[in-house]
Motif scaffolding. Structure first.
Motif, PDB file in Angstrom:
ATOM      1  N   ASP A  49       2.202   0.701 -10.428  1.00 15.79           N
ATOM      2  CA  ASP A  49       2.609   0.749  -9.453  1.00 15.79           C
ATOM      3  C   ASP A  49       4.262   0.768  -9.540  1.00 15.79           C
ATOM      4  OD1 ASP A  49      -0.040   1.275  -8.241  1.00 15.79           O
ATOM      5  OD2 ASP A  49      -0.501  -1.162  -8.355  1.00 15.79           O
ATOM      6  N   SER A  50       5.103   0.899 -10.595  1.00 15.77           N
ATOM      7  CA  SER A  50       6.052   1.026 -10.831  1.00 15.77           C
ATOM      8  C   SER A  50       6.766   2.214 -10.393  1.00 15.77           C
ATOM      9  CB  SER A  50       6.735  -0.718 -11.744  1.00 15.77           C
ATOM     10  OG  SER A  50       6.104  -1.532 -11.441  1.00 15.77           O
ATOM     11  N   ALA A  51       5.675   2.962 -10.505  1.00 16.77           N
ATOM     12  CA  ALA A  51       6.523   4.248 -10.587  1.00 16.77           C
ATOM     13  C   ALA A  51       7.781   5.046  -9.330  1.00 16.77           C
ATOM     14  CB  ALA A  51       5.354   5.670 -10.801  1.00 16.77           C
ATOM     15  N   TYR A  52       7.468   4.674  -8.696  1.00 14.04           N
ATOM     16  CA  TYR A  52       7.769   4.822  -7.449  1.00 14.04           C
ATOM     17  C   TYR A  52       9.661   5.742  -7.100  1.00 14.04           C
ATOM     18  CZ  TYR A  52       9.390   0.006  -6.037  1.00 14.04           C
ATOM     19  OH  TYR A  52       9.843  -0.877  -6.277  1.00 14.04           O
ATOM     20  N   PRO A  53      10.241   5.180  -8.300  1.00 14.04           N
ATOM     21  CA  PRO A  53      11.562   4.928  -7.943  1.00 14.04           C
ATOM     22  C   PRO A  53      11.927   6.073  -9.083  1.00 14.04           C
ATOM     23  CG  PRO A  53      11.782   2.112  -8.470  1.00 14.04           C
ATOM     24  CD  PRO A  53      10.095   3.314  -8.895  1.00 14.04           C
ATOM     25  N   ALA A  54      10.959   6.383  -9.953  1.00 18.65           N
ATOM     26  CA  ALA A  54      10.895   7.247 -11.637  1.00 18.65           C
ATOM     27  C   ALA A  54      11.456   8.455 -10.960  1.00 18.65           C
ATOM     28  CB  ALA A  54       9.742   7.295 -12.061  1.00 18.65           C
ATOM     29  N   GLU A  55      11.466   9.135 -10.242  1.00 19.83           N
ATOM     30  CA  GLU A  55      11.716  10.564  -9.392  1.00 19.83           C
ATOM     31  C   GLU A  55      13.149  10.332  -9.220  1.00 19.83           C
ATOM     32  OE1 GLU A  55       9.810  14.196  -7.709  1.00 19.83           O
ATOM     33  OE2 GLU A  55       8.762  12.739  -6.647  1.00 19.83           O
ATOM     34  N   MET A  56      13.670   9.479  -8.833  1.00 18.28           N
ATOM     35  CA  MET A  56      15.091   9.770  -8.117  1.00 18.28           C
ATOM     36  C   MET A  56      15.562   9.614  -9.247  1.00 18.28           C
ATOM     37  SD  MET A  56      17.730   6.795  -6.510  1.00 18.28           S
ATOM     38  CE  MET A  56      17.515   5.058  -8.269  1.00 18.28           C
ATOM     39  N   PHE A  57      15.895   8.726 -10.202  1.00 24.42           N
ATOM     40  CA  PHE A  57      16.391   8.610 -11.561  1.00 24.42           C
ATOM     41  C   PHE A  57      16.153   9.608 -12.847  1.00 24.42           C
ATOM     42  CE2 PHE A  57      16.270   3.860 -10.469  1.00 24.42           C
ATOM     43  CZ  PHE A  57      17.129   4.107 -10.772  1.00 24.42           C
ATOM     44  N   LYS A  80       0.631  -1.331  -0.246  1.00 20.85           N
ATOM     45  CA  LYS A  80      -0.063   0.112  -0.357  1.00 20.85           C
ATOM     46  C   LYS A  80       0.843   1.453  -0.366  1.00 20.85           C
ATOM     47  CE  LYS A  80      -3.831   2.089   2.235  1.00 20.85           C
ATOM     48  NZ  LYS A  80      -4.636   1.827   3.521  1.00 20.85           N
ATOM     49  N   ARG A  81       1.871   1.038   0.503  1.00 21.05           N
ATOM     50  CA  ARG A  81       2.622   2.237   1.361  1.00 21.05           C
ATOM     51  C   ARG A  81       3.113   2.937  -0.625  1.00 21.05           C
ATOM     52  NH1 ARG A  81       6.650   1.011   5.314  1.00 21.05           N
ATOM     53  NH2 ARG A  81       7.555  -0.070   4.298  1.00 21.05           N
ATOM     54  N   ARG A  82       4.029   1.643  -1.294  1.00 21.09           N
ATOM     55  CA  ARG A  82       4.430   2.093  -2.115  1.00 21.09           C
ATOM     56  C   ARG A  82       3.407   1.719  -3.479  1.00 21.09           C
ATOM     57  NH1 ARG A  82       8.240  -3.072  -2.787  1.00 21.09           N
ATOM     58  NH2 ARG A  82       6.561  -4.148  -3.790  1.00 21.09           N
ATOM     59  N   GLY A  83       2.525   1.817  -3.202  1.00 20.84           N
ATOM     60  CA  GLY A  83       1.358   2.340  -4.647  1.00 20.84           C
ATOM     61  C   GLY A  83       0.969   3.974  -4.294  1.00 20.84           C
ATOM     62  N   VAL A  84       0.737   4.472  -2.458  1.00 20.69           N
ATOM     63  CA  VAL A  84       0.560   5.617  -2.946  1.00 20.69           C
ATOM     64  C   VAL A  84       2.082   6.611  -3.466  1.00 20.69           C
ATOM     65  CG1 VAL A  84       0.625   7.887  -0.864  1.00 20.69           C
ATOM     66  CG2 VAL A  84      -0.861   5.596  -0.933  1.00 20.69           C
ATOM     67  N   TRP A  85       3.288   5.862  -3.298  1.00 14.89           N
ATOM     68  CA  TRP A  85       4.564   6.743  -3.610  1.00 14.89           C
ATOM     69  C   TRP A  85       4.331   6.563  -5.027  1.00 14.89           C
ATOM     70  CZ3 TRP A  85       9.997   4.060  -2.243  1.00 14.89           C
ATOM     71  CH2 TRP A  85      10.795   5.102  -3.173  1.00 14.89           C
ATOM     72  N   SER A  86       3.627   5.321  -5.741  1.00 11.90           N
ATOM     73  CA  SER A  86       3.769   5.630  -7.260  1.00 11.90           C
ATOM     74  C   SER A  86       2.939   6.443  -8.065  1.00 11.90           C
ATOM     75  CB  SER A  86       3.578   4.193  -7.634  1.00 11.90           C
ATOM     76  OG  SER A  86       4.480   3.423  -7.783  1.00 11.90           O
TER      77      SER A  86
END
Length: 339
Positions: free
Chosen positions: A132-140, A76-82
């Motif tokens: 739901d795999s968007a969470y790392p995008a901002e870092m890159f 759920k946490r990763r989903g909200v982050w994404s």
């Protein structure tokens, strides 16, 4: 006569007190025994299926939710982050193949001719999505790289055939290579990543015969970060995952990355958390040993105190275990978020 009666009365009282005392002692002893922990009876172990594991043990070894009771909270946490990242960065969704699921979400950096990080989601080959795999995008993106999250079929919609999934993710990477310039990417700086079953598929991508199968240069992948993956499918085939994956000898051979290290042309970072199942940890260690024995470049990262589902959160953090390693692999440095 009175004297004898008095003596008898005293004897009767003494006898009664002894009886009460004995009863009390018995009750106390019984209470004390009741407070003692019951003796632990070891579970009956079934026939050995893999290494020293019986069927239940190997089933549990390949079911990470058994080892991570906080899985629903992390998901759920990763989903909200994404969701928050998608709202800020607005991915471009593009088809890489003919079926409805064959699409990629591209998160673009403002840096021209930038390197590309491709990500394959996990989900036991049964679930997960690019969304739901968007969470790392901002870092890159803020560090100066494009981030591409790939959608591919769930094995339940592929008649249990992992070969279909492997073909899709390979075609997705080939599409990224051929079309990198269309979104400002450098086709000569493509890096692959994946978590869990996505880590398995990312390993498969890294040992693709690009020249033979796609008429592309053999080294289109310049590096990989494989998180908590599986690299030898024999024990996986023996687990309860065979209830929904229709394993065959051909599939086991073709999609066991560890058996095709002669086709590995780029350095790999392999990782696992110390709270993952011992079998997943063993898979990673033995894969790393095999890569080293083959004379190829590999780095092992062990996440102390992390479980299977917590490890990828460090991939989205520029100062986390895997985020830092991924940026270093791409020769990038962390940056503040873009305004």
């Amino acid at each position: 006569m009175l004297k004898n009666s008095s003596i008898e009365a005293r004897l009767s009282r003494r006898t009664a007190l002894k009886a009460v005392g004995a009863a009390g002692a018995a009750i106390f002893a019984g209470s004390a025994l009741a407070q003692q922990p019951a003796p632990q009876i070891p579970p009956v172990k079934g026939p050995r299926v893999w290494l020293d594991m019986d069927q239940k043990e190997i089933d549990d070894a390949y079911d990470q939710s058994v080892w991570a009771p906080n899985q629903p909270h992390i998901s759920k946490r990763r989903g909200v982050w994404s969701e928050s990242v998608r709202a800020r960065l607005k991915a471009e969704r593009v088809a890489y193949g003919p079926t409805e699921v064959e699409k990629v979400d591209i998160y673009k950096t403002k840096v021209p001719n930038a390197p590309i990080r491709v990500f394959l989601h996990g989900g036991a080959w049964r679930s997960g999505s690019a969304r739901d795999s968007a969470y790392p995008a901002e870092m890159f993106v803020t560090a100066g790289a494009h981030y591409v999250a790939v959608d591919f079929v769930a094995v339940g919609n592929a008649d249990g055939n992992l070969m279909t999934m492997a073909d899709q993710v390979r075609r997705a990477v080939a599409w990224v290579y051929k079309n990198a310039a269309s979104f400002g990417g450098d086709p000569n700086r493509i890096y692959i990543s994946g978590h869990s079953s996505g880590g398995h598929l990312a390993g498969v991508v890294m040992v693709t015969d690009w020249k033979k199968d796609f008429s592309l240069p053999p080294d289109i992948i310049k590096g990989g970060v494989l998180m908590s993956g599986m690299y030898e499918l024999k024990p996986v085939r023996l687990s309860k995952r065979s209830s929904y994956v229709k394993f065959t000898d051909e599939m086991e051979q073709a999609l066991s990355t560890q058996r095709h290290l002669d086709k590995l042309n780029a350095p790999i970072i392999v990782s696992y958390g110390t709270l993952e199942s011992p079998e997943f940890q063993r898979q990673a260690r033995e894969f790393v040993a095999a890569v080293k024995a083959a004379g190829k470049a590999v780095q092992l990262i062990v996440g102390e105190g992390y479980n299977h589902f917590e490890m990828p959160e460090t991939f989205g953090n520029p100062f986390g275990l895997l985020g830092r390693a991924a940026l270093e692999q791409m020769k990038l440095v962390p940056a503040l978020p873009q305004s």
